[in-house]
Write a protein that holds these residues in place. Sequence first.
Motif, PDB file in Angstrom:
ATOM      1  N   ILE A 109      -0.981  -8.955   6.315  1.00  0.00           N
ATOM      2  CA  ILE A 109      -1.085  -7.490   6.280  1.00  0.00           C
ATOM      3  C   ILE A 109      -0.089  -6.856   5.313  1.00  0.00           C
ATOM      4  CG2 ILE A 109       0.468  -7.039   8.235  1.00  0.00           C
ATOM      5  CD1 ILE A 109      -1.619  -4.870   9.111  1.00  0.00           C
ATOM      6  N   GLY A 110       1.096  -7.446   5.152  1.00  0.00           N
ATOM      7  CA  GLY A 110       2.049  -6.914   4.179  1.00  0.00           C
ATOM      8  C   GLY A 110       2.786  -5.685   4.670  1.00  0.00           C
ATOM      9  N   ALA A 111       3.219  -4.853   3.732  1.00  0.00           N
ATOM     10  CA  ALA A 111       4.096  -3.729   4.059  1.00  0.00           C
ATOM     11  C   ALA A 111       3.791  -2.553   3.134  1.00  0.00           C
ATOM     12  CB  ALA A 111       5.558  -4.161   3.935  1.00  0.00           C
ATOM     13  N   SER A 112       4.647  -1.555   3.185  1.00  0.00           N
ATOM     14  CA  SER A 112       4.483  -0.385   2.327  1.00  0.00           C
ATOM     15  C   SER A 112       4.897  -0.715   0.902  1.00  0.00           C
ATOM     16  CB  SER A 112       5.324   0.778   2.848  1.00  0.00           C
ATOM     17  OG  SER A 112       6.710   0.475   2.716  1.00  0.00           O
TER      18      SER A 112
ATOM     19  N   LEU B 132       8.027  -3.255  -0.336  1.00  0.00           N
ATOM     20  CA  LEU B 132       7.695  -4.455  -1.098  1.00  0.00           C
ATOM     21  C   LEU B 132       8.162  -4.358  -2.547  1.00  0.00           C
ATOM     22  CD1 LEU B 132       4.240  -5.527   0.347  1.00  0.00           C
ATOM     23  CD2 LEU B 132       6.486  -6.546   0.721  1.00  0.00           C
ATOM     24  N   ALA B 133       8.277  -3.142  -3.081  1.00  0.00           N
ATOM     25  CA  ALA B 133       8.859  -2.990  -4.416  1.00  0.00           C
ATOM     26  C   ALA B 133      10.312  -3.444  -4.413  1.00  0.00           C
ATOM     27  CB  ALA B 133       8.751  -1.548  -4.888  1.00  0.00           C
ATOM     28  N   ASN B 134      11.041  -3.168  -3.322  1.00  0.00           N
ATOM     29  CA  ASN B 134      12.420  -3.654  -3.218  1.00  0.00           C
ATOM     30  C   ASN B 134      12.464  -5.171  -3.153  1.00  0.00           C
ATOM     31  OD1 ASN B 134      13.811  -1.162  -3.153  1.00  0.00           O
ATOM     32  ND2 ASN B 134      15.198  -1.963  -1.608  1.00  0.00           N
ATOM     33  N   LEU B 135      11.624  -5.743  -2.303  1.00  0.00           N
ATOM     34  CA  LEU B 135      11.595  -7.194  -2.175  1.00  0.00           C
ATOM     35  C   LEU B 135      11.159  -7.842  -3.485  1.00  0.00           C
ATOM     36  CD1 LEU B 135      11.735  -9.787  -0.490  1.00  0.00           C
ATOM     37  CD2 LEU B 135       9.388  -9.312   0.289  1.00  0.00           C
TER      38      LEU B 135
ATOM     39  N   ILE C  79      -1.688  -1.752  12.334  1.00  0.00           N
ATOM     40  CA  ILE C  79      -0.772  -1.146  11.371  1.00  0.00           C
ATOM     41  C   ILE C  79       0.526  -1.942  11.395  1.00  0.00           C
ATOM     42  CG2 ILE C  79       0.043   0.557  13.083  1.00  0.00           C
ATOM     43  CD1 ILE C  79       0.537   2.487  10.713  1.00  0.00           C
ATOM     44  N   ASP C  80       1.012  -2.335  10.223  1.00  0.00           N
ATOM     45  CA  ASP C  80       2.272  -3.076  10.180  1.00  0.00           C
ATOM     46  C   ASP C  80       3.435  -2.128  10.440  1.00  0.00           C
ATOM     47  OD1 ASP C  80       3.569  -2.264   7.437  1.00  0.00           O
ATOM     48  OD2 ASP C  80       1.478  -2.691   6.968  1.00  0.00           O
ATOM     49  N   PHE C  81       4.524  -2.700  10.920  1.00  0.00           N
ATOM     50  CA  PHE C  81       5.701  -1.895  11.268  1.00  0.00           C
ATOM     51  C   PHE C  81       6.200  -1.078  10.077  1.00  0.00           C
ATOM     52  CE2 PHE C  81       6.691  -5.183  14.733  1.00  0.00           C
ATOM     53  CZ  PHE C  81       6.202  -4.365  15.749  1.00  0.00           C
ATOM     54  N   SER C  82       6.083  -1.624   8.878  1.00  0.00           N
ATOM     55  CA  SER C  82       6.561  -0.920   7.691  1.00  0.00           C
ATOM     56  C   SER C  82       5.786   0.371   7.467  1.00  0.00           C
ATOM     57  CB  SER C  82       6.440  -1.834   6.464  1.00  0.00           C
ATOM     58  OG  SER C  82       6.911  -1.187   5.308  1.00  0.00           O
TER      59      SER C  82
ATOM     60  N   THR D 287       0.831  -1.206   0.000  1.00  0.00           N
ATOM     61  CA  THR D 287       0.000   0.000   0.000  1.00  0.00           C
ATOM     62  C   THR D 287       0.863   1.253   0.000  1.00  0.00           C
ATOM     63  OG1 THR D 287      -1.476  -1.262   1.436  1.00  0.00           O
ATOM     64  CG2 THR D 287      -2.046   1.033   1.073  1.00  0.00           C
ATOM     65  N   ALA D 288       0.418   2.266  -0.728  1.00  0.00           N
ATOM     66  CA  ALA D 288       1.121   3.551  -0.745  1.00  0.00           C
ATOM     67  C   ALA D 288       1.181   4.139   0.663  1.00  0.00           C
ATOM     68  CB  ALA D 288       0.419   4.517  -1.692  1.00  0.00           C
ATOM     69  N   MET D 289       2.269   4.825   0.929  1.00  0.00           N
ATOM     70  CA  MET D 289       2.521   5.374   2.266  1.00  0.00           C
ATOM     71  C   MET D 289       1.938   6.770   2.453  1.00  0.00           C
ATOM     72  SD  MET D 289       6.513   4.213   2.691  1.00  0.00           S
ATOM     73  CE  MET D 289       6.944   4.348   0.964  1.00  0.00           C
ATOM     74  N   HIS D 290       1.949   7.188   3.733  1.00  0.00           N
ATOM     75  CA  HIS D 290       1.763   8.582   4.165  1.00  0.00           C
ATOM     76  C   HIS D 290       0.325   9.108   4.084  1.00  0.00           C
ATOM     77  CE1 HIS D 290       6.066   8.416   3.948  1.00  0.00           C
ATOM     78  NE2 HIS D 290       6.095   8.460   2.631  1.00  0.00           N
ATOM     79  N   SER D 291      -0.659   8.277   3.764  1.00  0.00           N
ATOM     80  CA  SER D 291      -2.035   8.768   3.725  1.00  0.00           C
ATOM     81  C   SER D 291      -2.579   8.894   5.141  1.00  0.00           C
ATOM     82  CB  SER D 291      -2.922   7.830   2.899  1.00  0.00           C
ATOM     83  OG  SER D 291      -2.914   6.522   3.438  1.00  0.00           O
TER      84      SER D 291
END
Length: 490
Positions: free
Chosen positions: A240-243, A247-250, A176-179, A81-85
């Motif tokens: 839940i996944g990450a930011s 995840l783009a890096n992974l 909220i996930d740690f990422s 998911t996109a960050m900072h919203s």
Amino acid sequence: MDCFVGVDVGTTNVKALALLPSDLNTILAHASASVDTINPEPGQAEQDVTAIWNALVTVMADVNRQLARAGHTASHVAFSTAMHSLLAMDNAGKPMSHAILWSDNRAEEQANALRTSQKALGDAIYQQTGTPIHPMIPLCKLAWLQQHDPRLLRRAARFGSIKEYLWHRLTGVFEIDFSMATATGLFDPAKQQWSPQAIAFAGVRTDQLSAFVPTTQQRPLQINDDTAQLGFSANVTLVIGASDGCLANLGAGGIKPGVTTLTIGTSGAIRQTVKEPLRDPHGRLFCYWLDKDHYVVGGPTNNGGNVLEWIEQLVQKKTQAVLDEAETIAPGADGLLFLPYLQGERAPLWNAAARGAYLNIDFQHTQAHFVRAALEGVLFNLLSINQLLTRQIGPSRVIHANGGFAQSRLWVQMLADMAGIPVRLNTSNESGSMGGILLICKALGLAKSLDEAADRVSFGDTIQPDPTRSRAYQQVFRNWEKARTQLLND
């Protein structure tokens, strides 16, 4: 047969990708739905989260229909998911506001305060959180609400991101996930708690914020009339996944030392993965949690593919015609330089007031020169961020490129020539969704570590730099950096 689904909730689209855990190279299903951005006033950017939910329903229902036709069932789903919203919600998780997006600059005054009159506090918050001070971050957005809409700040039972809204609607819990937490400017990852200093500046209560969980957190789908529209079986498990950046890096296989991942979609970012948290002495680089052994360090730009869209509108031509024009011009655009700051800038400037410019214009410059210089300016800015990474982490030996720009051989070749190192393209350009699927593999023990999971990423072409063009670009880059410094210091 059971398969895994990675969902990528971005700024412009919700996308999903389904793969078999035993074969990550064959796409079983894929779907996408667009999401509109609302601009109430200049500098403001919001989205209706109900519309995002509807897009998620459309995408997942489509994916599940495709899977059913092929005799497959989704057993696990993970979210990028996109960050900072930021949005306000009531106790039941219903939205009380639109989501304010990363690209919204309304909190510029609050961010500037943390950079000037309250610089000591701003520096301390950055060192705690690893999130650069900028209007994009929820820390500053909450401080803006404190000044401009204190009633909402008091009335809201919850504040959270688009992901938290969706996760609650899917599972019935606020987590909220740690990422994602490390992207808020409110979270102290070393202590795994909300930062008291950041919370005080934001004017929010900790009971209005979600509970922290690992990026591998699993929950069953909450079964009700709302979620039935998604088309899942009753026993599907959600991760839940990450930011999106992590995840783009992974998903791009960018885990090992010396591997840099560069993404250009609407915006852009350049990142490396490290084993220990890192802080830039001048607060210019982010450091976001992927899991307890991996942190993603880098910088985002506001100005990526949106610059190409602006050029298309300016010259009234479609994408391929614009790229074809750029290809007719030699590297360096015959001295024409472009600073790509059309929407302010995050890294490396962290200046929401920065604006774009063409420099050194003369009679020889044609429309094609302006196009070429614009594409070069976007890459120069990203490579200037990479210089900061190089100083603190070490040089890159290869760049893994993904996002919409990776579909342009010209633009990718320009990147290889500018950087002077090979650029590898992923077989799948859906790195966020792929990263979610790899995280499922780690969560279920199918991969012992994220390093092992990333080894399963496959690649297509590797673009080699041209030595002659690389030498030419070294001087052009120096000229570009000098011009940027002079213009921004005027």
